[in-house]
Design an enzyme around this catalytic site. Structure first.
Site, PDB file in Angstrom:
ATOM      1  N   CYS A  95      43.588  38.469  37.360  1.00 36.71           N
ATOM      2  CA  CYS A  95      43.849  37.027  37.439  1.00 36.71           C
ATOM      3  C   CYS A  95      42.666  36.334  38.129  1.00 36.71           C
ATOM      4  CB  CYS A  95      45.128  36.791  38.228  1.00 36.71           C
ATOM      5  SG  CYS A  95      45.437  35.039  38.514  1.00 36.71           S
ATOM      6  N   HIS A 123      50.055  47.898  48.389  1.00 43.67           N
ATOM      7  CA  HIS A 123      50.123  47.148  47.125  1.00 43.67           C
ATOM      8  C   HIS A 123      48.779  47.222  46.397  1.00 43.67           C
ATOM      9  CE1 HIS A 123      50.485  43.785  44.331  1.00 43.67           C
ATOM     10  NE2 HIS A 123      51.795  43.853  44.501  1.00 43.67           N
ATOM     11  N   GLU A 125      47.109  45.191  44.598  1.00 44.27           N
ATOM     12  CA  GLU A 125      46.178  44.063  44.789  1.00 44.27           C
ATOM     13  C   GLU A 125      45.434  44.208  46.122  1.00 44.27           C
ATOM     14  OE1 GLU A 125      47.752  39.991  44.564  1.00 44.27           O
ATOM     15  OE2 GLU A 125      46.188  39.421  45.983  1.00 44.27           O
ATOM     16  N   THR A 160      47.697  37.363  47.248  1.00 42.35           N
ATOM     17  CA  THR A 160      47.966  36.068  46.609  1.00 42.35           C
ATOM     18  C   THR A 160      49.451  35.689  46.578  1.00 42.35           C
ATOM     19  OG1 THR A 160      48.022  37.225  44.502  1.00 42.35           O
ATOM     20  CG2 THR A 160      45.950  36.140  45.088  1.00 42.35           C
ATOM     21  N   SER A 218      58.348  43.948  42.422  1.00 37.04           N
ATOM     22  CA  SER A 218      57.457  42.786  42.344  1.00 37.04           C
ATOM     23  C   SER A 218      57.466  42.074  43.694  1.00 37.04           C
ATOM     24  CB  SER A 218      57.957  41.844  41.242  1.00 37.04           C
ATOM     25  OG  SER A 218      57.579  40.514  41.519  1.00 37.04           O
TER      26      SER A 218
HETATM   27  S1  SF4 Z   1      51.009  35.530  40.864  1.00 40.50           S
HETATM   28 FE1  SF4 Z   1      49.234  34.210  41.247  1.00 40.50          FE
HETATM   29  S2  SF4 Z   1      47.536  35.633  41.568  1.00 40.50           S
HETATM   30 FE2  SF4 Z   1      49.191  36.818  40.612  1.00 40.50          FE
HETATM   31  S3  SF4 Z   1      48.773  36.736  38.416  1.00 40.50           S
HETATM   32 FE3  SF4 Z   1      50.121  34.994  38.879  1.00 40.50          FE
HETATM   33  S4  SF4 Z   1      48.741  33.266  39.273  1.00 40.50           S
HETATM   34 FE4  SF4 Z   1      47.544  35.120  39.398  1.00 40.50          FE
END
Ligand code: SF4
Length: 281
Positions: A95, A123, A125, A160, A218
């Site tokens: 993303c 996690h 990310e 994020t 999630s």
């Molecule tokens: S939750 Fe936010 S950072 Fe994650 S894919 Fe969606 S827009 Fe992108």
């Protein structure tokens, strides 16, 4: 009974674009996904029907296809390079807002800050964010702040999908425990996460029961469930309509519905239809 859908809910642009890119790549040639594209079992099942194979970002070289897909959660530069050097073509669906978090962390390090990431250490990310900076500290709870080094400058970003209030509370705690340090936060909580959290606050003002739809692993879905509970609602998190129980809605007039950023629209529709059925019987 009235069903109220949050003004902002469900799949974000980042996940939608990642799904589309994976879909397109899988139609052209066999691909291996390096991890869960998003944390949603319904999406996983859909990708399996396209023949997308499942691999792991950490198992460099183990994919059986010539092309691999990096998920929307992103990866460290070191890991991306390792897959390239192992001879794989890469479809990178990271993303853009995760990319921004990587850039923010790299800038803080360049400017001499000790890097701090607010998020879940395990996690994917966060692993990607700190993968190029082994010195980085990861904090999630106030107790974790005790383990930060006594650095003159502390530069902070966050995963994020963390709630902004948690990020700000932890930054205050870091400032409190490090009064002599320069503490700088770059807010990397993504806009869709903020919108869904704010929309949920509105929903909780009128709905005593909230159904949150999304994968159990999630992070942003779980954060929505936790927030609804904190705000005094009875919150139920489901992955599919089959998990709904009629007794959750007995005697309730207003039910709020929201969904995590990796939840498909069709799953939201199916859950709402099932609630209507259950409450009409
Ligand atoms: S939750 Fe936010 S950072 Fe994650 S894919 Fe969606 S827009 Fe992108």
């Amino acid at each position: 009974m009235n069903l109220h859908l949050a003004p902002h809910y469900g799949m974000c642009f980042g996940v939608r674009d990642a799904l589309r890119a994976t879909h397109d790549a899988a139609r052209r040639e066999p691909v291996t996904l390096l991890g869960q594209l998003v944390h949603n079992p319904v999406v996983d099942a859909h990708l399996r029907t396209l023949g997308v194979r499942q691999g792991s970002l950490t198992a460099v070289g183990a994919a059986s296809t010539a092309r691999v897909v990096i998920t929307a959660h992103g990866a460290s530069e070191a890991r991306r390079r390792a897959w390239q050097q192992a001879g794989y073509a890469i479809t990178d669906t990271t993303c853009p807002l995760v990319h921004k978090a990587h850039q923010a962390l790299a800038m803080l390090v360049r400017e001499g800050y000790h890097p701090v990431v607010i998020g879940q250490a395990e996690h994917v990310e966060v692993q990607g964010l700190v993968g190029d900076f082994p010195q980085a500290s990861v904090v999630l709870e106030p107790e974790d702040v005790l383990h930060l080094p006594a650095a003159a400058r502390l530069g902070i970003i966050s995963q994020t999908t963390q709630p902004l209030e948690r990020v700000l509370a932890l930054v205050s705690e870091i400032k409190r425990q490090h009064p002599g340090s320069e503490v700088r936060l770059i807010d990397t909580v993504c806009h869709p996460t903020k919108q869904r959290q704010t929309a949920l606050e509105q929903l909780c003002q009128t709905c005593p029961v909230i159904v949150v739809i999304g994968g159990r692993n999630s992070n942003n879905t779980r954060q929505l469930t936790e927030k609804a509970t904190r705000l005094g609602a009875r919150a139920y998190q489901v992955e599919t309509a089959a998990e709904l129980q009629p007794e959750w809605f007995q005697g309730i007039r207003d039910v709020g519905i929201t969904a995590g950023t990796s939840t498909l629209d069709e799953t939201v529709t199916a859950v709402m239809d099932r609630i209507r059925q259950l409450t009409q019987d």
